[in-house]
Scaffold this motif. Structure first.
Motif, PDB file in Angstrom:
ATOM      1  N   ALA A  84     -62.256  -8.706 -56.658  1.00 18.57           N
ATOM      2  CA  ALA A  84     -61.832  -7.762 -57.692  1.00 18.57           C
ATOM      3  C   ALA A  84     -62.817  -6.604 -57.757  1.00 18.57           C
ATOM      4  N   LEU A  85     -62.336  -5.512 -58.310  1.00 17.88           N
ATOM      5  CA  LEU A  85     -63.174  -4.329 -58.508  1.00 17.88           C
ATOM      6  C   LEU A  85     -62.729  -3.650 -59.790  1.00 17.88           C
ATOM      7  N   GLU A 127     -67.952  -1.987 -60.917  1.00 20.29           N
ATOM      8  CA  GLU A 127     -68.388  -3.380 -60.791  1.00 20.29           C
ATOM      9  C   GLU A 127     -67.438  -4.100 -59.838  1.00 20.29           C
ATOM     10  N   ASP A 128     -67.980  -5.135 -59.201  1.00 21.13           N
ATOM     11  CA  ASP A 128     -67.151  -5.880 -58.263  1.00 21.13           C
ATOM     12  C   ASP A 128     -67.311  -7.376 -58.467  1.00 21.13           C
ATOM     13  N   PHE A 129     -66.412  -8.116 -57.833  1.00 22.60           N
ATOM     14  CA  PHE A 129     -66.377  -9.568 -58.008  1.00 22.60           C
ATOM     15  C   PHE A 129     -65.870 -10.194 -56.723  1.00 22.60           C
ATOM     16  N   ASN A 130     -66.503 -11.294 -56.289  1.00 19.82           N
ATOM     17  CA  ASN A 130     -66.038 -12.029 -55.114  1.00 19.82           C
ATOM     18  C   ASN A 130     -66.513 -13.467 -55.241  1.00 19.82           C
ATOM     19  N   ASP A 131     -65.677 -14.300 -55.849  1.00 24.27           N
ATOM     20  CA  ASP A 131     -66.076 -15.687 -56.063  1.00 24.27           C
ATOM     21  C   ASP A 131     -64.930 -16.418 -56.746  1.00 24.27           C
ATOM     22  N   PRO A 166     -72.725  -5.248 -60.941  1.00 28.43           N
ATOM     23  CA  PRO A 166     -72.757  -3.792 -60.797  1.00 28.43           C
ATOM     24  C   PRO A 166     -72.771  -3.385 -59.321  1.00 28.43           C
ATOM     25  N   SER A 167     -72.091  -2.301 -59.015  1.00 25.88           N
ATOM     26  CA  SER A 167     -72.080  -1.734 -57.666  1.00 25.88           C
ATOM     27  C   SER A 167     -72.682  -0.341 -57.754  1.00 25.88           C
TER      28      SER A 167
END
Length: 1265
Positions: free
Chosen positions: A64-65, A91-95, A104-105
């Motif tokens: 997700a982003l 912000e990003d998400f990978n899990d 945070p990105s």
């Protein structure tokens, strides 16, 4: 007085009511919901956009982003506004959703902030965005995000209707929208709900790439979709004195994707956009925007070059040194093997080549062309530059002549078929038709012309109307060939026009067809055939025009059978109505040409049984035709022209395949044309994957007029006659090919080659024993004596299919499929020949030859499926990655002594694990950011857990209503050959998460591993080498001629040989087996031994004997284990009685051949009826348990299979260890069959015979016990 006092009072009351009415009316007129922006105001909003891709399940990983910002809209004129974006946060998400939070990105935030800070201007009037302008440096990706932000202003409000539909412009294109309105009078707010149908667009922003050759199948889409999208907007519009002010705007977009039917589980993309008004203030400062340029309206814009390959994210700056480095590394890594770890870097190299300029490509060519390995890798992959650059690069090569014809053909066919079909590209491609180098070799010229036709086809898929100028060179070529009466030119031009399938080519095809053009009947059948087949692709584009033409050809009985059969084939490809099928049936009922009747009937029969969606309606019509035609044509055998059709389709998978075999014959026994075609039906599309064909015009000409010499009984006489006729091939004209072979890939003819007498003569001379130093074979033998090596690699992007659709956020959601292959072959060889040949190849027959060779052949196949957001800044989605590896290493010594008929091969057993075949696949949640290459996140959708292991049965669902199940399988099984120090092992591993309501998607979700490998046998003695010896004796088994004579005696009419039933007694036909005590000389001896000196050899020895007598041929074979205490043997005996055409076979094996046995007997015999029959009985004694298990399974499934095949069956008590088959010729073209197994009898009558039964009326051939 009273009245005077009352009158003013009444007047006051009345005026008071009037005043209230006027105030209410004024108030109602001030309620205005039409979206409006005041150019003197500043509107400040907060924005949050979220995109998430995964399964939306708590224990499966997803990516997700999230983008947050605030933005201001500031007016500079009544219809011009400036967009200012600030406070950007990414912000990003990978899990797993239940385990982690967004991170945070920072670098991506910084990159976007820099671009958002540049001036952005847009036009706005009456709820419509009219034009977007930005500073020149703003990327296309950021402009599209801006479109997603501004999209909340694009809404049409109608207060006079609570529901209305419009076709209007939006970020998805010009699409159908449905509105519902709900007004809150107290709050003076309007709730607007908008549903956008992104599948119903007059002008769609979605982009398809790589699917032009896989047309849509509407009937398949009725059974299910593989992609479903929904878009919903909700707005809160507040009435102000200026007009409608949008205070809240929420958008939700979902896309469901599955490689199967989305109803059975899917990958899900969720895009959310939430905008809320913070405040409205007066504009105080004047805005200075500087230079801005138009970027179009609100509709999403896709970059033409599609730079970001979705499974690749690399730095594309300074591509030349990176390309050179990759080519060198890939070439080196794949010299002695296929390096599966680097095979995915092929896509990296393609990505870099696609951003290189034409000058870069020329620079690279200068640096790699001098190295064979680097040159080959470059030429094989530069063709994936899919625009005009590759055409200009290849044009330079063609004109300079600095590539070979072979290199040119391989490069051009891929370049043309992968080229983006734009007008400029088509114009550049036309130039190759006039370059002299294109005609330097016939096969290259064929490739150029056919590939250009394919390019025109793909161009016309997306261009309507398609201009005639693009196909004009091919039309002129066909006309020129007709004028010059050049058969070769006519055929090539017609096939290219068939590839192009341009509407204007119909008139040209008619010039080559009888009954349409005077004199066309005199053209060679091959030319007429090419013209008819040219309509195949047009059948779907212009079905009615094609139907009229080919139906007229089909009913013309004066035309050749081949043309009529092909016309019927094309006619059915137009998907004719039931009325046209009725016309075909009426024609066939009166048909006198059995070739036409048989072929057409078989076409209808195949479609009648079809289960694929494209034949859904046609199969119904054909079933009706079958009931009419079967009584007359159902008995025709396979000696007539036939079509054999197979297909299947699964609704849950939305997947199926179909295959056709076409055999077109004339009066001869040899088919004059054979075609094999395979199609794949997937996700609502049909892809004609491969088609091969051979036509034998030269053979047909040789056989012309000589058919009466044949008896047509497939006997030795016919065989000898055919061979004698074919020996006259040298008398054919040189311009008349013996054979013509072609291949179609994805429905397009890509390969065409003629085999003429000169080619065959050249091959024969090269391999002739009398060939000397002028022979190419002689040259190769000299090279091998010195020591030679050869290496070849072929990287290839087989297909690239992409579907890109904008989201409400302005980010593109993409579904892509990539399939790449790397092939490699390496071989080294050195031979010693004693004595070496000096003059002729025949001298090798008296030489001792020792050859050592080692090498490797292998292929790696990488398959990717991506679903998610793909931009040049970041990628966020899910990926299926699979890798299939096949490899075959070898190293052996071969010793040959031709005079003594001795051959010996020595192999070294595997000392390490050697993987011969493997499959690995998994699904991942991926997140890649161009600004942060070190932070790429690739998480298995099913992360490693401590779940309990379960057996294979748990991998398949028990009930779709069950909840989540996790299952894991690990399996390893080895078969040891300790004698040879080698083991063959199979490994399998699978891990799955089951949501049983999501069938069949869960088949792909999780890790899969399968491998087949060789490895040293455990606990075995070290083996130095494996030796295989073959020694041929002086006696030889029955030759081909003798066996053909025997076959002829079994299947030929032998009325004069049959005198009485008593003379053909079943039980007196087979004498006992030969006594081997006399140790006769073996025909051939084969030994396979494991050598480990000083120990004695272990292994197996096989010996075959031929023991003929005046009455019979007797062949014995014994295979025995070699070893001091070994007694395991196989004994086989085949005994053929010469005078009685009788035979028996007996197989025994086990300890001294005494443990197990199976026998079968064959002989001629008479029965009461005059019809010939074949009666077979197989008896068995003790059998291994695996054979018994297989037999039980056969008995279990045979009733169902036989029912499907149309057999009748009934219970019958039969011998337990016996199977019998009785076949009786019921007519010259059909036979009856009766099968008896324990406890069951199965039978069917009037089965079409694959061979001609003419001449068998009074012969009975019986196989019995």
């Amino acid at each position: 007085m009273t009245s005077k006092l009352l009158i003013p009072s009444l007047d006051f009351t009345m005026w008071r009511h009037y005043l209230c009415l006027l105030v209410a009316l004024a108030a109602s007129e001030n309620i205005n919901y039409e979206p409006f922006l005041n150019s003197k105001k500043t509107y400040e909003y907060k924005y949050e956009g979220l995109v998430r891709v995964g399964r939306e399940l708590p224990d499966l990983a997803e990516s997700a982003l999230k983008l947050r910002c605030t933005f201001k809209i500031i007016g500079t004129s009544p219809q011009t506004f400036v967009l200012q974006i600030s406070n950007v946060d990414v912000e990003d998400f990978n899990d797993l959703p239940r385990k982690s939070v967004f991170s945070p990105s920072q670098k991506l935030t910084k990159r976007l902030s820099a671009e958002f800070s540049q001036p952005i201007v847009f036009g706005f009037s009456k709820g419509q965005i009219t034009d977007i302008r930005t500073a020149p440096g703003v990327s296309n990706t950021v402009v599209n995000i801006v479109r997603g932000i501004l999209g909340f202003l694009q809404v049409t409000v109608k207060t006079t209707q609570s529901f209305y539909e419009l076709v209007e412009l939006g970020i998805h294109g010009v699409c159908q929208s449905s509105y519902t309105i709900e007004e809150d009078n107290n709050a003076k707010e309007l709730k607007v709900t908008q549903m956008v149908d992104v599948t119903n667009c007059q002008q769609s922003a979605a982009l398809y790439r790589g699917m032009a050759l896989a047309p849509e199948d509407k009937l398949s889409k009725q059974r299910g979709e593989s992609v479903v999208s929904t878009v919903k907007h909700t707005y809160t519009v507040k009435s102000t004195s200026d007009g409608g002010l949008i205070t809240k705007a929420f958008a939700q977009e979902r896309q469901y994707f599955s490689p199967f039917n989305v109803k059975g589980g899917n990958s899900r993309m969720l895009a959310l956009r939430d905008i809320e008004l913070l405040k409205v203030s007066d504009t105080t400062d004047k805005i200075v925007t500087g230079q801005v340029q138009s970027r179009g309206n609100l509709m999403y814009k896709t970059e033409k070059d599609l730079k970001p390959i979705p499974v690749v994210m690399i730095n594309l700056n300074r591509p030349v040194p990176k390309i050179l480095d990759l080519i060198k590394r890939l070439a080196q890594a794949n010299i002695y093997k296929v390096d599966s770890s680097s095979s995915t870097e092929v896509l990296n190299l393609i990505q870099l080549l696609r951003v290189a300029t034409l000058e870069n490509l020329e620079q690279l060519w200068k640096q790699v062309s001098g190295n064979d390995e680097h040159r080959r890798w470059f030429l094989d992959l530069v063709v994936e530059v899919t625009d005009g650059r590759i055409l200009k690069f290849l044009e330079t090569r063609f004109k300079a002549g600095d590539i070979t014809e072979n290199e040119a053909g391989q490069a051009l066919v891929v370049a043309f078929n992968h080229l983006s079909a734009e007008p400029a590209s088509v114009a550049l491609a036309q130039e190759f038709l006039t370059i002299p180098f294109s005609k330097s070799q016939p096969l290259l010229w064929n490739t150029v012309v056919l590939a250009y036709g394919s390019l025109v086809y793909r161009y016309c898929v997306y261009t309507d109307p398609c201009p005639v100028t693009v196909v004009q060179p091919l039309l002129d070529m066909a006309t020129s060939g007709l004028r010059k009466n050049s058969e070769e030119d006519m055929v090539l031009a017609l096939k290219a026009l068939g590839n192009a399938a341009h509407r204007s080519s119909i008139k040209t095809f008619l010039k080559f067809l009888p009954d349409y053009t005077s004199g066309a009947e005199n053209l060679p059948t091959r030319v007429q055939s090419a013209a008819v087949q040219g309509f195949r692709l047009l059948a779907s584009r212009e079905p009615h025009s094609v139907q009229d033409i080919v139906l007229n050809l089909f009913v013309q009985r004066t035309l050749s059978a081949e043309i009529r059969m092909l016309a019927c084939m094309v006619l059915l490809e137009t998907k004719p109505s039931i009325a046209l099928i009725s016309v075909i049936s009426e024609v066939l009922l009166e048909e006198v040409d059995l070739q036409v009747a048989s072929f057409s009937y078989s076409l209808l029969k195949g479609i009648a049984k079809s289960r694929t969606p494209d034949n859904q309606h046609l199969s119904t019509a054909c079933n009706i035709a079958m009931k009419i035609l079967t009584p007359k044509l159902g008995h025709l055998s396979y000696r007539y022209s036939k079509n054999v059709h197979f297909d299947w389709f699964h609704d849950d998978f939305l997947f199926g395949t179909s295959a056709d075999i076409y055999m077109l014959q004339n009066e001869s026994l040899i088919p004059t044309k054979i075609m094999l075609k395979g199609k794949i039906h997937f996700i609502g599309r049909i892809l004609q994957f491969l088609e091969f064909g051979v036509r034998a015009d030269g053979l047909k000409e040789l056989l012309a007029g000589k058919i009466p010499q044949l008896k047509k009984d497939l006997g030795i006489t016919d065989f000898a006659t055919i061979m004698q006729i074919l020996s006259d091939w040298q008398n054919l004209p040189n311009d008349r090919p013996l054979l013509t072979a072609y291949a179609r890939v994805f429905g397009q003819e890509a390969f065409l080659m003629d085999v003429n007498g000169d080619s065959i003569q050249s091959i024969i001379k090269s391999f002739s024993p009398s060939a000397g130093k002028e022979s190419k074979v002689w040259e190769k033998i000299q090279d091998v004596q010195k020591g030679t090596s050869w290496h070849w690699t072929k990287p290839h992007l087989v297909y690239e299919a992409r579907f890109i659709q904008p989201t409400c956020l302005g980010l593109p959601v993409e579904i892509s499929k990539y399939f790449s292959i790397v092939n490699a072959v390496t071989m080294k060889a050195k031979a010693e020949i004693n004595p070496p040949p000096k003059e002729h190849l025949s001298e090798l027959l008296s030489s001792d030859i020792s050859l050592h060779t080692d090498g490797f052949a292998g292929v790696t196949k990488d398959h990717f499926v991506f679903h998610g957001i793909n931009t040049d800044l970041f990628q966020c989605g899910v990926e299926l990655k699979s890798k299939i590896i096949s490899s075959l290493p070898w190293a052996f010594d071969l010793n040959i002594n031709m005079e003594e008929h001795k051959y010996e091969m020595n192999l070294t057993p595997s000392k390490t694990v050697t993987e011969l075949f493997s499959i690995n696949s998994n699904v991942f949640a991926v997140l890649r950011k161009n600004e942060e290459p070190s932070s790429f996140k690739v998480t298995p959708m099913m992360p490693e857990t401590e779940d309990s292991k379960q057996d294979l049965a748990r991998i398949l669902p028990i009930s779709r209503n069950d909840q989540t199940e996790h299952s894991e399988l690990k399996f390893r099984q080895c078969a040891d050959a300790k004698i040879y120090g080698t083991a063959v092992c199979i490994e399998a591993e699978a891990k799955r998460a089951h949501y049983h309501h999501e069938y069949p998607l869960y088949y792909l979700l999780g890790r899969t591993h399968f491998s087949y490998q060789l490895e040293p046998a455990k606990d075995a003695k070290p083996i130095e080498k494996i030796q295989i010896q073959v020694t041929a004796g002086r006696k030889h088994p029955p030759g081909v001629s003798e066996m053909m004579n025997l076959s002829h005696r079994v299947f030929k009419d032998t009325r004069d040989e049959i005198t009485s039933c008593e003379e053909n007694n079943l039980y007196n036909s087979f004498p006992a087996s030969q006594n081997l005590d006399a140790t006769p000389e073996p025909v051939v001896t084969v030994k396979a031994l494991g050598l480990s000196p000083p120990a004695k050899p272990l292994g197996y020895e096989g010996v075959a004997f031929n023991l003929p007598t005046a009455q019979r041929e007797d062949i014995e074979m014994i295979v025995s284990e070699v070893g001091e205490e070994a007694n395991w043997k196989i004994c086989a005996n085949v005994n053929v009685d010469k005078s009685r055409s009788s035979a028996k076979a007996h197989l025994r094996w086990g300890a001294e051949c005494q443990t197990y046995d199976v026998s079968m007997r064959v002989s001629t015999a008479c029965q009461l009826e005059s019809k010939p029959s074949i009666y077979t009985k197989i008896n068995w004694g003790a059998l291994p348990s695996v054979f018994t298990t297989i037999g039980q399974k056969v008995q279990e499934y045979l009733p169902g299979i036989s029912y499907i095949m149309g057999f009748y069956q009934k219970y019958e008590k039969n011998p337990e260890r016996q199977a019998a088959v009785n076949i009786v010729a019921s007519s010259p073209e059909t036979f009856d069959m009766r099968v008896k197994i324990p406890e069951r009898k199965i039978y069917k009558k009037a089965i079409p015979s694959p061979i001609d039964l003419v001449g068998f009326e009074a012969v009975n051939f019986t196989m019995s016990n």
